[in-house]
Design an enzyme around this catalytic site. Structure first.
Site, short mmCIF file in Angstrom:
data_model
loop_
_atom_site.label_atom_id
_atom_site.label_comp_id
_atom_site.label_asym_id
_atom_site.label_seq_id
_atom_site.Cartn_x
_atom_site.Cartn_y
_atom_site.Cartn_z
N HIS A 100 -6.89 53.00 13.51
CA HIS A 100 -5.99 52.36 12.52
C HIS A 100 -6.23 50.85 12.48
CE1 HIS A 100 -1.89 52.76 10.32
NE2 HIS A 100 -2.60 51.76 9.82
N GLU A 117 -0.46 59.04 15.86
CA GLU A 117 -1.22 57.88 16.36
C GLU A 117 -0.55 57.33 17.60
OE1 GLU A 117 -1.69 55.07 13.16
OE2 GLU A 117 -2.71 56.52 11.89
N ARG A 157 -2.49 56.80 4.83
CA ARG A 157 -1.68 57.22 5.98
C ARG A 157 -2.15 58.60 6.42
NH1 ARG A 157 -0.55 52.72 6.82
NH2 ARG A 157 1.48 51.71 6.83
P1 NAP Z 1 0.13 49.76 -3.81
O1 NAP Z 1 -0.48 48.56 -4.48
O2 NAP Z 1 1.58 49.99 -3.95
O3 NAP Z 1 -0.68 51.04 -4.32
C1 NAP Z 1 -0.24 52.33 -4.20
C2 NAP Z 1 -0.71 53.11 -5.43
O4 NAP Z 1 -0.42 54.49 -5.22
C3 NAP Z 1 -0.03 52.65 -6.71
O5 NAP Z 1 -1.00 52.45 -7.71
C4 NAP Z 1 0.90 53.83 -7.04
O6 NAP Z 1 1.02 54.06 -8.42
C5 NAP Z 1 0.15 54.99 -6.43
N1 NAP Z 1 1.05 56.09 -6.10
C6 NAP Z 1 2.15 56.07 -5.32
N2 NAP Z 1 2.70 57.29 -5.23
C7 NAP Z 1 1.92 58.11 -5.98
C8 NAP Z 1 1.95 59.50 -6.26
N3 NAP Z 1 2.92 60.29 -5.77
N4 NAP Z 1 0.99 60.00 -7.05
C9 NAP Z 1 0.03 59.21 -7.57
N5 NAP Z 1 -0.07 57.89 -7.33
C10 NAP Z 1 0.87 57.34 -6.54
O7 NAP Z 1 -0.14 49.73 -2.25
P2 NAP Z 1 -1.41 49.14 -1.47
O8 NAP Z 1 -1.14 47.75 -1.07
O9 NAP Z 1 -2.65 49.45 -2.23
O10 NAP Z 1 -1.34 50.05 -0.15
C11 NAP Z 1 -1.47 51.45 -0.24
C12 NAP Z 1 -1.22 52.12 1.08
O11 NAP Z 1 -2.32 51.89 1.95
C13 NAP Z 1 -0.01 51.61 1.87
O12 NAP Z 1 1.19 52.21 1.44
C14 NAP Z 1 -0.35 52.00 3.28
O13 NAP Z 1 0.20 53.27 3.59
C15 NAP Z 1 -1.87 52.09 3.28
N6 NAP Z 1 -2.48 51.02 4.12
C16 NAP Z 1 -3.24 51.39 5.19
C17 NAP Z 1 -3.81 50.42 5.98
C18 NAP Z 1 -4.66 50.77 7.16
O14 NAP Z 1 -4.63 50.05 8.15
N7 NAP Z 1 -5.43 51.83 7.10
C19 NAP Z 1 -3.62 49.05 5.68
C20 NAP Z 1 -2.85 48.73 4.58
C21 NAP Z 1 -2.28 49.72 3.81
P3 NAP Z 1 1.93 53.18 -9.41
O15 NAP Z 1 1.25 51.86 -9.55
O16 NAP Z 1 1.95 53.97 -10.66
O17 NAP Z 1 3.27 53.07 -8.73
#
Ligand code: NAP
Length: 324
Positions: free
Chosen positions: A285, A266, A237
């Protein structure tokens, strides 16, 4: 009686038909200044909302007293105040998994393109500036065999790391709240403190969700810890990066370049200084923006909403305790 649902993003016709089989749907093709009042008014009767790209402020929640379920067509849910929804017994549904590989493709594309100066060089060719074989001024940096540091080793972080390790023989470092044994076992990824990752990585790749803890995690101080030869890639993000600090770092050579899919504001304002920097690739994005994946996301979001409206929050619910 069928529940009232407000749909605030266009979805494919067959999915709209499915939603309409079960709900009375009020449709808005995106929310803007012209239709925001009508949208707010429609929320008064809504038991469900589905869409993406609208920040659900206290004011909007207050306008939706009958709301039972919100279904976002995204995995990230930073448009919602989860605690506020839970307190109002509103389930928040999202779309994890179906966009993981596509988003990892986008992020790795940024890694390759920023390192190899793909957009700059391709633009030169189109402008008729390929008159001779290029010299060192236009050379890029290797990707294979380098070190990638992943901030957020979740679903997408792991998929990026897999590309890096198995496809490009890269060393993988990661910064994450909890340890990820699978990444350590299968990809030889090493969990480390943020400072160590920043100091060692050739590519710092952010895929953290946006939360109060991760807002501006990349800032003046953390950018200064990166190598001057390193690149920042942001596929999480925009607000995880302090954009003003990034612009300073890019202009003064604190880091070498940045590949960005997401921004603090955005669409990125045309006046943003990022757009005038040659060592920046800015995408609109598009992490999950393929026909196939956007369809799957919309389908999952519709199914999530229908399930939640029936009281089933067993899958893809951010706050399953909302209904207890
Ligand atoms: P996810 O599987 O929930 O992965 C997020 C990871 O971040 C988890 O391993 C979590 O750790 C870790 N985390 C969360 N808060 C943290 C903190 N304060 N310090 C350290 N680690 C932390 O989510 P995902 O499916 O991979 O997606 C991740 C993010 O990508 C989404 O939330 C979204 O904002 C972004 N995204 C962007 C696009 C785009 O179009 N560019 C598309 C999709 C997603 P734990 O496992 O220990 O909880």
């Amino acid at each position: 009686m069928q529940p009232n649902v407000v749909l605030y993003r266009n979805i494919p016709d067959d999915l709209l038909a499915l939603l309409e089989q079960h709900c009375r749907v009020t449709f808005f093709d995106g929310i803007n200044a012209d239709n925001r009042a009508a949208f707010t008014q429609a929320l008064a009767e809504a038991e469900g909302v589905i869409g993406v790209g609208v920040k659900f402020t206290d004011e909007l929640l207050a306008a939706a007293p009958r709301l039972k379920a919100a279904s976002t067509i995204s995995v990230g849910y930073d448009d919602f105040d989860v605690a506020a929804l839970t307190a109002r017994h509103i389930a928040l549904m999202h779309t994890p998994g179906v966009l993981t590989e596509t988003t990892a493709d986008t992020i790795f594309t940024l890694v390759l393109c920023i390192a190899r100066r793909i957009t700059e060089l391709a633009d030169n060719v189109k402008k008729g500036q390929w008159q001779a074989s290029i010299g060192p001024d236009w050379y890029g940096s290797n990707v294979h065999g380098k070190t990638i540091g992943i901030l957020g080793m979740g679903r997408i972080g792991y998929a990026v790391a897999r590309r890096a390790r198995l496809g490009f023989n890269m060393n993988v470092l990661y910064y994450n709240r909890s340890a990820k044994p699978e990444a350590e076992l299968t990809l030889h990824a090493r969990r480390c403190a943020l400072d160590e990752l920043l100091a060692e990585a050739d590519f710092v790749c952010n895929v953290l969700p946006l939360t109060p803890e991760t807002r501006h995690i990349i800032n003046h101080e953390t950018l200064a810890k990166m190598k001057p030869s390193a690149f920042l890639v942001n596929g999480g993000r925009g607000a995880s990066v302090d954009e003003a600090a990034l612009i300073d770092a890019l202009k003064s050579g604190v880091i070498k370049g940045a590949g960005l899919d997401v921004f603090e504001k955005e669409p990125l304002p045309v006046t943003s200084e990022l757009l005038s920097l040659p060592n920046v690739i800015a995408l609109p994005h598009i992490g999950s923006a393929t026909h196939e994946t956007r369809y799957e996301m919309s389908k999952l979001a519709v199914l999530n909403l229908l399930a939640a409206l029936k009281g089933d929050v067993s899958k893809n619910c951010v706050n399953p305790t909302a209904f207890r």
